[in-house]
Structure formats: C-alpha cells, structure tokens
Scaffold this motif. Structure first.
Motif, PDB file in Angstrom:
ATOM      1  N   SER A  82       0.832  -1.175  -0.046  1.00  0.00           N
ATOM      2  CA  SER A  82      -0.242   0.103   0.134  1.00  0.00           C
ATOM      3  C   SER A  82       0.780   1.287  -0.001  1.00  0.00           C
ATOM      4  O   SER A  82       0.409   2.378  -0.219  1.00  0.00           O
ATOM      5  CB  SER A  82      -0.761  -0.003   1.178  1.00  0.00           C
ATOM      6  OG  SER A  82      -0.178   0.074   2.458  1.00  0.00           O
ATOM      7  N   ASP A  83       2.166   1.102  -0.041  1.00  0.00           N
ATOM      8  CA  ASP A  83       3.135   2.345   0.200  1.00  0.00           C
ATOM      9  C   ASP A  83       3.079   2.998  -1.209  1.00  0.00           C
ATOM     10  O   ASP A  83       3.353   2.118  -2.278  1.00  0.00           O
ATOM     11  CB  ASP A  83       4.682   2.011   0.882  1.00  0.00           C
ATOM     12  CG  ASP A  83       4.528   1.694   2.097  1.00  0.00           C
ATOM     13  OD1 ASP A  83       3.531   1.779   2.741  1.00  0.00           O
ATOM     14  OD2 ASP A  83       5.626   1.109   2.823  1.00  0.00           O
ATOM     15  N   LYS A  84       3.463   4.096  -1.306  1.00  0.00           N
ATOM     16  CA  LYS A  84       3.441   4.838  -2.578  1.00  0.00           C
ATOM     17  C   LYS A  84       5.129   5.172  -2.607  1.00  0.00           C
ATOM     18  O   LYS A  84       5.498   5.510  -1.716  1.00  0.00           O
ATOM     19  CB  LYS A  84       2.692   6.085  -2.735  1.00  0.00           C
ATOM     20  CG  LYS A  84       2.865   7.084  -3.710  1.00  0.00           C
ATOM     21  CD  LYS A  84       2.168   8.270  -3.742  1.00  0.00           C
ATOM     22  CE  LYS A  84       2.608   9.400  -4.646  1.00  0.00           C
ATOM     23  NZ  LYS A  84       1.914  10.464  -4.431  1.00  0.00           N
ATOM     24  N   GLU A  85       5.515   4.853  -3.664  1.00  0.00           N
ATOM     25  CA  GLU A  85       6.948   5.283  -3.916  1.00  0.00           C
ATOM     26  C   GLU A  85       7.262   6.113  -4.982  1.00  0.00           C
ATOM     27  O   GLU A  85       6.345   6.146  -6.043  1.00  0.00           O
ATOM     28  CB  GLU A  85       8.106   4.193  -4.003  1.00  0.00           C
ATOM     29  CG  GLU A  85       7.570   3.293  -5.610  1.00  0.00           C
ATOM     30  CD  GLU A  85       8.650   1.866  -5.443  1.00  0.00           C
ATOM     31  OE1 GLU A  85       8.963   1.762  -6.774  1.00  0.00           O
ATOM     32  OE2 GLU A  85       8.688   1.289  -4.563  1.00  0.00           O
ATOM     33  N   SER A  86       8.186   6.994  -4.831  1.00  0.00           N
ATOM     34  CA  SER A  86       8.478   7.958  -5.897  1.00  0.00           C
ATOM     35  C   SER A  86       9.949   8.122  -6.075  1.00  0.00           C
ATOM     36  O   SER A  86      10.792   8.135  -5.032  1.00  0.00           O
ATOM     37  CB  SER A  86       7.844   9.571  -5.807  1.00  0.00           C
ATOM     38  OG  SER A  86       8.401   9.962  -4.270  1.00  0.00           O
ATOM     39  N   LEU A  87      10.832   8.301  -7.179  1.00  0.00           N
ATOM     40  CA  LEU A  87      12.065   8.409  -7.334  1.00  0.00           C
ATOM     41  C   LEU A  87      12.400   9.744  -7.260  1.00  0.00           C
ATOM     42  O   LEU A  87      11.785  10.746  -7.508  1.00  0.00           O
ATOM     43  CB  LEU A  87      12.285   8.137  -9.098  1.00  0.00           C
ATOM     44  CG  LEU A  87      13.723   8.141  -9.496  1.00  0.00           C
ATOM     45  CD1 LEU A  87      14.411   7.091  -8.829  1.00  0.00           C
ATOM     46  CD2 LEU A  87      13.826   8.105 -10.731  1.00  0.00           C
ATOM     47  N   LEU A  88      13.251   9.753  -6.116  1.00  0.00           N
ATOM     48  CA  LEU A  88      14.324  11.023  -5.944  1.00  0.00           C
ATOM     49  C   LEU A  88      15.214  11.403  -6.496  1.00  0.00           C
ATOM     50  O   LEU A  88      15.553  12.382  -6.878  1.00  0.00           O
ATOM     51  CB  LEU A  88      14.437  10.857  -4.166  1.00  0.00           C
ATOM     52  CG  LEU A  88      13.425  10.796  -3.330  1.00  0.00           C
ATOM     53  CD1 LEU A  88      13.910  10.716  -1.829  1.00  0.00           C
ATOM     54  CD2 LEU A  88      12.392  12.168  -3.319  1.00  0.00           C
ATOM     55  N   GLY A  89      16.225  10.365  -6.698  1.00  0.00           N
ATOM     56  CA  GLY A  89      17.552  10.520  -7.176  1.00  0.00           C
ATOM     57  C   GLY A  89      18.262   9.327  -7.703  1.00  0.00           C
ATOM     58  O   GLY A  89      17.718   8.366  -7.824  1.00  0.00           O
ATOM     59  N   LEU A  90      19.686   9.398  -7.866  1.00  0.00           N
ATOM     60  CA  LEU A  90      20.620   8.373  -8.561  1.00  0.00           C
ATOM     61  C   LEU A  90      21.862   8.578  -7.912  1.00  0.00           C
ATOM     62  O   LEU A  90      22.363   9.530  -7.494  1.00  0.00           O
ATOM     63  CB  LEU A  90      20.857   8.877  -9.993  1.00  0.00           C
ATOM     64  CG  LEU A  90      21.641   7.802 -10.574  1.00  0.00           C
ATOM     65  CD1 LEU A  90      20.719   6.526 -10.946  1.00  0.00           C
ATOM     66  CD2 LEU A  90      21.753   8.421 -12.157  1.00  0.00           C
ATOM     67  N   VAL A  91      22.320   7.305  -7.284  1.00  0.00           N
ATOM     68  CA  VAL A  91      23.692   7.214  -6.798  1.00  0.00           C
ATOM     69  C   VAL A  91      24.781   7.365  -8.032  1.00  0.00           C
ATOM     70  O   VAL A  91      24.676   6.729  -8.923  1.00  0.00           O
ATOM     71  CB  VAL A  91      23.697   5.926  -6.079  1.00  0.00           C
ATOM     72  CG1 VAL A  91      25.256   5.754  -5.455  1.00  0.00           C
ATOM     73  CG2 VAL A  91      22.633   5.613  -5.004  1.00  0.00           C
ATOM     74  N   VAL A  92      25.741   8.219  -7.697  1.00  0.00           N
ATOM     75  CA  VAL A  92      26.723   8.510  -8.631  1.00  0.00           C
ATOM     76  C   VAL A  92      28.260   7.999  -8.360  1.00  0.00           C
ATOM     77  O   VAL A  92      28.876   7.787  -8.801  1.00  0.00           O
ATOM     78  CB  VAL A  92      26.886  10.100  -8.988  1.00  0.00           C
ATOM     79  CG1 VAL A  92      25.742  10.504  -9.507  1.00  0.00           C
ATOM     80  CG2 VAL A  92      27.494  10.916  -7.731  1.00  0.00           C
ATOM     81  N   ALA A  93      28.166   7.459  -6.993  1.00  0.00           N
ATOM     82  CA  ALA A  93      29.426   7.041  -6.249  1.00  0.00           C
ATOM     83  C   ALA A  93      28.940   6.188  -5.030  1.00  0.00           C
ATOM     84  O   ALA A  93      28.183   6.784  -4.368  1.00  0.00           O
ATOM     85  CB  ALA A  93      30.661   8.004  -6.017  1.00  0.00           C
ATOM     86  N   GLY A  94      29.572   5.190  -4.696  1.00  0.00           N
ATOM     87  CA  GLY A  94      29.446   4.480  -3.585  1.00  0.00           C
ATOM     88  C   GLY A  94      30.107   3.139  -3.466  1.00  0.00           C
ATOM     89  O   GLY A  94      30.597   2.521  -4.164  1.00  0.00           O
ATOM     90  N   SER A  95      30.528   3.031  -1.969  1.00  0.00           N
ATOM     91  CA  SER A  95      31.132   1.756  -1.841  1.00  0.00           C
ATOM     92  C   SER A  95      31.430   1.277  -0.235  1.00  0.00           C
ATOM     93  O   SER A  95      30.756   2.565   0.434  1.00  0.00           O
ATOM     94  CB  SER A  95      32.500   1.390  -2.448  1.00  0.00           C
ATOM     95  OG  SER A  95      33.485   2.450  -1.782  1.00  0.00           O
ATOM     96  N   PHE A  96      32.054   0.477   0.301  1.00  0.00           N
ATOM     97  CA  PHE A  96      32.246   0.495   1.714  1.00  0.00           C
ATOM     98  C   PHE A  96      33.344   1.369   2.030  1.00  0.00           C
ATOM     99  O   PHE A  96      34.558   1.119   1.219  1.00  0.00           O
ATOM    100  CB  PHE A  96      32.800  -0.888   2.262  1.00  0.00           C
ATOM    101  CG  PHE A  96      32.785  -0.948   3.550  1.00  0.00           C
ATOM    102  CD1 PHE A  96      31.846  -1.201   4.520  1.00  0.00           C
ATOM    103  CD2 PHE A  96      34.179  -1.165   4.221  1.00  0.00           C
ATOM    104  CE1 PHE A  96      32.012  -1.310   5.870  1.00  0.00           C
ATOM    105  CE2 PHE A  96      34.324  -1.278   5.352  1.00  0.00           C
ATOM    106  CZ  PHE A  96      33.385  -1.371   6.211  1.00  0.00           C
ATOM    107  N   SER A  97      33.223   2.281   3.165  1.00  0.00           N
ATOM    108  CA  SER A  97      34.323   3.078   3.485  1.00  0.00           C
ATOM    109  C   SER A  97      34.946   2.345   4.851  1.00  0.00           C
ATOM    110  O   SER A  97      34.430   2.576   5.943  1.00  0.00           O
ATOM    111  CB  SER A  97      33.858   4.363   3.716  1.00  0.00           C
ATOM    112  OG  SER A  97      34.797   5.121   4.186  1.00  0.00           O
ATOM    113  N   PRO A  98      36.503   2.111   4.712  1.00  0.00           N
ATOM    114  CA  PRO A  98      36.830   1.562   5.783  1.00  0.00           C
ATOM    115  C   PRO A  98      37.296   2.572   7.021  1.00  0.00           C
ATOM    116  O   PRO A  98      37.238   2.486   8.062  1.00  0.00           O
ATOM    117  CB  PRO A  98      38.220   1.048   5.228  1.00  0.00           C
ATOM    118  CG  PRO A  98      38.136   0.669   3.983  1.00  0.00           C
ATOM    119  CD  PRO A  98      37.071   1.860   3.386  1.00  0.00           C
ATOM    120  N   THR A  99      37.340   3.967   6.505  1.00  0.00           N
ATOM    121  CA  THR A  99      37.653   4.982   7.191  1.00  0.00           C
ATOM    122  C   THR A  99      36.308   5.380   8.117  1.00  0.00           C
ATOM    123  O   THR A  99      36.504   5.610   9.419  1.00  0.00           O
ATOM    124  CB  THR A  99      38.011   6.254   6.388  1.00  0.00           C
ATOM    125  OG1 THR A  99      39.071   5.907   6.013  1.00  0.00           O
ATOM    126  CG2 THR A  99      38.375   7.400   7.619  1.00  0.00           C
TER     127      THR A  99
END
Length: 130
Positions: A82-99
């Motif tokens: 029943s939830d309504k979803e809408s697109l907000l944006g797009l990931v341009v970079a990402g990964s696990f950050s050890p720091t």
C-alpha cells in the motif's frame, strides 16, 4: 601508545526516528516546503551523502526512492504494497568506506521532488519565527 577507542556503533536493527510534528508544526512545515518549491526558478539538483545502516553498499546507478505510507498503523519499517514510492534521485558513487566503518555513497536528488517528499511527511524541521 594506546589506540583510540572505536566509535560507538548503533545496532543495525535500530532506526533513528524523528518525533511526529504537531498540527501547527505540520502546517508551518508544509507552508515552508511550498515556499521553497515556488522559489526554485531553475531545475536544481542536491548533492547528498548517503549511509547504509545495515549490510550492503550503494552502487553507481542505484535509484533512491521515497516511500510514503498510506497506512501508518504499523511500526515496522518494511515497505508494504500500500506504500507509494517515488523516485528521488540517483547514486553516482558508492562503496564500503573503511575509514567511516560503513557503506557510504554520493547521490544527486531533484530539489523539487525532494521538497515534495518532505511536504508529505509527518516528520520534519520547521523554521522558527523570530
């Protein structure tokens, strides 16, 4: 020389929730969102940093969605049919950050769609009148 202690880590099954706004605060929040959206003269993108609380990491090209629940009687955080979803944006970079010790990403979000998503929520920030 002793090592600095690790930062405290929130358990992965605990989510941070903002308290619901009062009726007056909701009206002020909605009015502020409408004013912000009306002030956008050109299409704008917001650069956002995103963090994952649980397992997984963002990948380039992943979409960011806003979920607006039609029925808030349940306390669990899982999206329902029943939830309504809408697109907000797009990931341009990402990964696990050890720091940082967790998954981290950078995304771009449409300002107008983000303001619309904020306007429809019960939780938000209200600009205080001085």
């Amino acid at each position: 020389q002793t090592r600095r202690p690790r930062r405290p880590v929130r358990p992965s099954n605990v989510a941070a929730h903002a308290p619901p706004l009062s009726k007056g605060e909701k009206e002020g929040h909605s009015k502020l969102c409408q004013q912000l959206k009306a002030s956008l003269s050109l299409p704008a993108l917001l650069r956002c940093e995103i963090f994952f609380e649980g397992k997984g990491s963002p990948s380039v090209g992943d979409f960011i969605y806003s979920f607006t629940s039609k029925d808030d009687t349940s306390n669990d955080d899982s999206p329902k049919s029943s939830d309504k979803e809408s697109l907000l944006g797009l990931v341009v970079a990402g990964s696990f950050s050890p720091t940082r010790g967790r998954s981290y990403g950078v995304a771009f979000v449409s300002a107008a769609i983000f303001i619309d998503a904020l306007d429809g929520t019960e939780h938000g920030m209200v600009k205080e009148e001085q």
